[in-house]
Structures are given as structure tokens and as C-alpha cells.
Design a protein around this motif. Structure first.
Motif, short mmCIF file in Angstrom:
data_model
loop_
_atom_site.label_atom_id
_atom_site.label_comp_id
_atom_site.label_asym_id
_atom_site.label_seq_id
_atom_site.Cartn_x
_atom_site.Cartn_y
_atom_site.Cartn_z
N GLY A 184 -7.22 -19.83 -27.70
CA GLY A 184 -6.65 -20.88 -26.89
C GLY A 184 -6.33 -20.40 -25.33
O GLY A 184 -6.37 -19.17 -25.03
N ARG A 185 -5.64 -21.09 -24.95
CA ARG A 185 -5.22 -20.87 -23.55
C ARG A 185 -3.62 -20.55 -23.39
O ARG A 185 -2.75 -21.31 -24.06
N VAL A 186 -3.36 -19.34 -23.01
CA VAL A 186 -2.02 -18.87 -23.03
C VAL A 186 -1.50 -18.46 -21.58
O VAL A 186 -2.15 -17.58 -21.17
N TRP A 187 -0.41 -18.52 -21.35
CA TRP A 187 0.37 -18.03 -20.30
C TRP A 187 1.27 -16.71 -20.85
O TRP A 187 1.64 -16.65 -21.97
N LEU A 188 0.79 -15.56 -20.26
CA LEU A 188 1.59 -14.42 -20.62
C LEU A 188 2.66 -13.97 -19.61
O LEU A 188 2.33 -13.88 -18.30
N ILE A 189 3.93 -13.59 -19.79
CA ILE A 189 4.82 -13.26 -19.01
C ILE A 189 5.39 -11.95 -19.18
O ILE A 189 6.08 -11.74 -20.30
N ASP A 190 5.44 -11.10 -18.29
CA ASP A 190 6.20 -9.81 -18.16
C ASP A 190 7.34 -9.93 -16.98
O ASP A 190 6.77 -9.77 -15.85
N PRO A 191 8.38 -10.32 -17.42
CA PRO A 191 9.51 -10.86 -16.34
C PRO A 191 9.88 -9.72 -15.50
O PRO A 191 10.27 -10.05 -14.30
N LEU A 192 9.91 -8.36 -15.97
CA LEU A 192 10.41 -7.29 -15.28
C LEU A 192 9.69 -6.20 -16.10
O LEU A 192 10.31 -5.60 -16.85
N ASP A 193 8.52 -5.54 -15.39
CA ASP A 193 8.06 -4.72 -15.81
C ASP A 193 8.60 -3.32 -15.43
O ASP A 193 8.91 -3.31 -14.02
N ALA A 209 0.05 -13.57 -16.39
CA ALA A 209 -1.57 -13.84 -16.69
C ALA A 209 -2.01 -15.14 -17.50
O ALA A 209 -1.02 -15.67 -18.16
N LEU A 210 -2.93 -15.70 -17.03
CA LEU A 210 -3.34 -16.92 -17.68
C LEU A 210 -4.55 -16.46 -18.44
O LEU A 210 -5.68 -16.02 -17.95
N VAL A 211 -4.69 -16.79 -19.88
CA VAL A 211 -5.72 -16.27 -20.51
C VAL A 211 -6.35 -17.22 -21.46
O VAL A 211 -5.75 -18.13 -21.72
N GLU A 212 -7.67 -17.45 -21.49
CA GLU A 212 -8.45 -18.37 -22.55
C GLU A 212 -9.22 -17.46 -23.37
O GLU A 212 -10.15 -16.96 -23.27
N ASP A 213 -8.95 -17.80 -24.75
CA ASP A 213 -9.55 -17.10 -25.99
C ASP A 213 -9.68 -15.76 -25.66
O ASP A 213 -10.75 -15.15 -25.95
N GLY A 214 -8.49 -15.16 -25.45
CA GLY A 214 -8.45 -13.73 -25.05
C GLY A 214 -9.01 -13.10 -23.63
O GLY A 214 -8.81 -11.84 -23.49
N VAL A 215 -9.67 -13.70 -22.81
CA VAL A 215 -10.00 -13.51 -21.49
C VAL A 215 -9.19 -13.89 -20.36
O VAL A 215 -9.08 -15.08 -20.18
#
Length: 273
Positions: free
Chosen positions: A83-92, A109-115
């Protein structure tokens, strides 16, 4: 305003309001131990909350997965490649931040079906924004950028092997050192990927591939003309069963790393959780 610009504006605002004011000003009670040699700060929690709220306004209904939320609820990573997922690393690079040193960054990052289909990496101190949209190229501060391999006697490798046992780590470094000069990792993925694109490093390797650490950078690198695969050569994908990640700023450098580093030396797990 486009979604791309909305995210960039949100990140800059959160960095200005939450991250930068706490750099070198954290009180002792604002730093906590997460275990496994990692720490978290109030800036991590507060910036993730602000980023999450902003993304929810821009893209209602889309799943949002943040590093600190996953620390409290590991099940959020289930089916992360669907599916469609937003990934957040707020402080890398939190350890750097808490110690009062650079580099550290913010990654989305915005990811769709792992891509990965869009990614942003912000340096809160300098304001440098590295970003990419799948199929549209990579930019630094809105200017298009391509990989910049350097002409030097030996290419430079940066190896994220800190999660390997000592014997294996020593063997991996010895193998790579036959064909590369080794440089220590900056302990900040938001800095590692720009170093590859800008030519400071030619290749990199990581065992730990938590999705928020690598989805934005892998897209940035490949859209700039570089290479990002798992250890087995499969293209990088969020939620992939493949392990580790190999990165290079050219096919030539990638092949050199693969030739110098037998896959038998690499662990069969990649510390994704």
C-alpha cells in the motif's frame, strides 16, 4: 502548492521550530535510552508528532509510520511493503545531535507497495534539502543533481558494519580494503546518501535497513544515477525479504565492491526490526 513543496515546507518549519532550538541545549531529562546502544530525545518525539500531523493534513487517510511510533508499537511495521505509506525519521543521527555535534538530519519518504516514489532529506543546520521523485530525478535545494564520481587512485567506501560481530566485521573490512580506501560512516543516513551523490564516497554498505533510514536516500541516489540494491543484488525495496543494502555512485564502483566482497562474508540477517 504541490505535495512535494508542502512536505519540504513542513520539514523546514519543524526543523526551525523544534530541532534547531534544542541543538546543544538539551537538558538531561530530555535524553532517554532506547536500549541496544541507542538514545531518543524530546526533539525526536516532538518533531515526529508535528511531521505526522502535517502529513495527515496534506494526504488524509494514508498510512503514516514514524520511527518513534514504531519504538512504542513495533506492529506498525507489519506489511510495510504493502500500500501507500509515509515514512518518517524525525531526527536521523540522534546520537550526534544529543552529543552536540553534526551531522544529523530529517528524512521523509512516500512509498507505494514497497517502492519509494518521493523522498526528502533535510540538514536542519545548513538548510540543505536533498529530494527526489521517482522518474523525475534528484535535486539539492531545488537544483537538479547527478552523481559525481571522482577520479582518484582508490575509490572510497563507507561501511555500516556496527551490527556485525567483531570477527565478521573485521573480515568484511579486510576484504573491502583490498580495493577501496575506508572512511568511517557519519552515523547519519541523511548525510551518507549525499556523500555518495556528491562524490565524497563511492560505495557504502549497511546491514541495518530500517525503512525510514534508507527509503528517502535510496531513491535520491538512484534518481541521481547511482545504484542501490540489497546484498543479493535485488533492487532496494521497503519490506523486501532480501537483506542489507549496497550503494554506489556508479555501476563501475558497484561492480568493484561486489567483486571485492564475497557474499559469504555477509550476515544472513539485516536488522530490519
Amino acid at each position: 502548492m504541490s505535495l512535494y513543496r508542502q512536505v519540504a515546507t513542513l520539514m523546514r518549519s519543524v526543523a526551525t521550530d523544534i530541532i534547531v532550538p534544542r541543538f546543544r541545549t538539551l537538558a538531561t531529562h530530555e535524553i532517554a535510552d532506547k536500549g541496544a546502544g541507542e538514545i531518543v530525545t524530546s526533539a525526536d518525539h516532538d518533531s515526529e508528532a508535528a511531521l505526522r500531523d502535517g502529513l495527515a493534513r496534506f494526504d488524509p487517510g494514508t498510512r503514516i509510520v514514524g520511527e518513534e511510533a514504531c519504538e512504542a508499537e513495533p506492529g506498525l511495521l507489519d506489511d510495510i511493503g504493502s500500500g501507500r505509506v509515509w515514512l518518517i525519521d524525525p531526527l536521523d543521527g540522534t546520537a550526534n545531535f544529543a552529543a552536540g555535534r553534526e551531522p544529523f538530519g530529517m528524512m521523509i519518504a512516500l512509498v507505494e507497495d514497497g517502492v519509494p516514489i518521493a523522498g526528502w532529506m533535510l540538514d536542519p543546520v545548513s538548510g540543505r534539502l536533498c529530494a527526489a521523485v521517482r522518474g523525475e530525478g534528484a535535486t539539492i535545494d531545488n537544483a537538479p543533481v547527478r552523481v559525481q564520481p571522482q577520479d582518484r587512485p582508490l575509490p572510497v567506501a563507507s561501511l555500516g558494519t556496527q551490527f556485525m560481530d567483531v570477527e565478521r566485521r573485521t573480515a568484511v573490512h579486510a576484504a573491502v580494503e583490498t580495493a577501496f580506501v575506508l572512511e568511517a560512516i557519519p552515523r547519519c543516513a541523511a548525510e551518507s546518501y549525499p556523500r555518495l551523490v556528491l562524490g565524497r564516497n563511492d560505495v557504502a554498505l549497511f546491514q541495518r535497513i530500517l525503512p525510514w533510514d534508507h527509503a528517502p536516500g535510496a531513491l535520491f541516489l538512484t534518481e541521481a544515477g547511482g545504484v542501490a540494491t540489497h546484498w543479493d543484488g535485488a533492487p532496494y525495496r521497503v519490506g523486501s525479504p532480501s537483506t542489507g543494502i549496497l550503494l554506489a555512485n556508479s555501476g563501475k564502483a558497484y561492480d568493484r565492491l561486489r567483486n571485492a566482497l564475497p557474499l559469504s562474508l555477509l550476515p544472513t540477517v539485516s536488522h530490519q526490526d
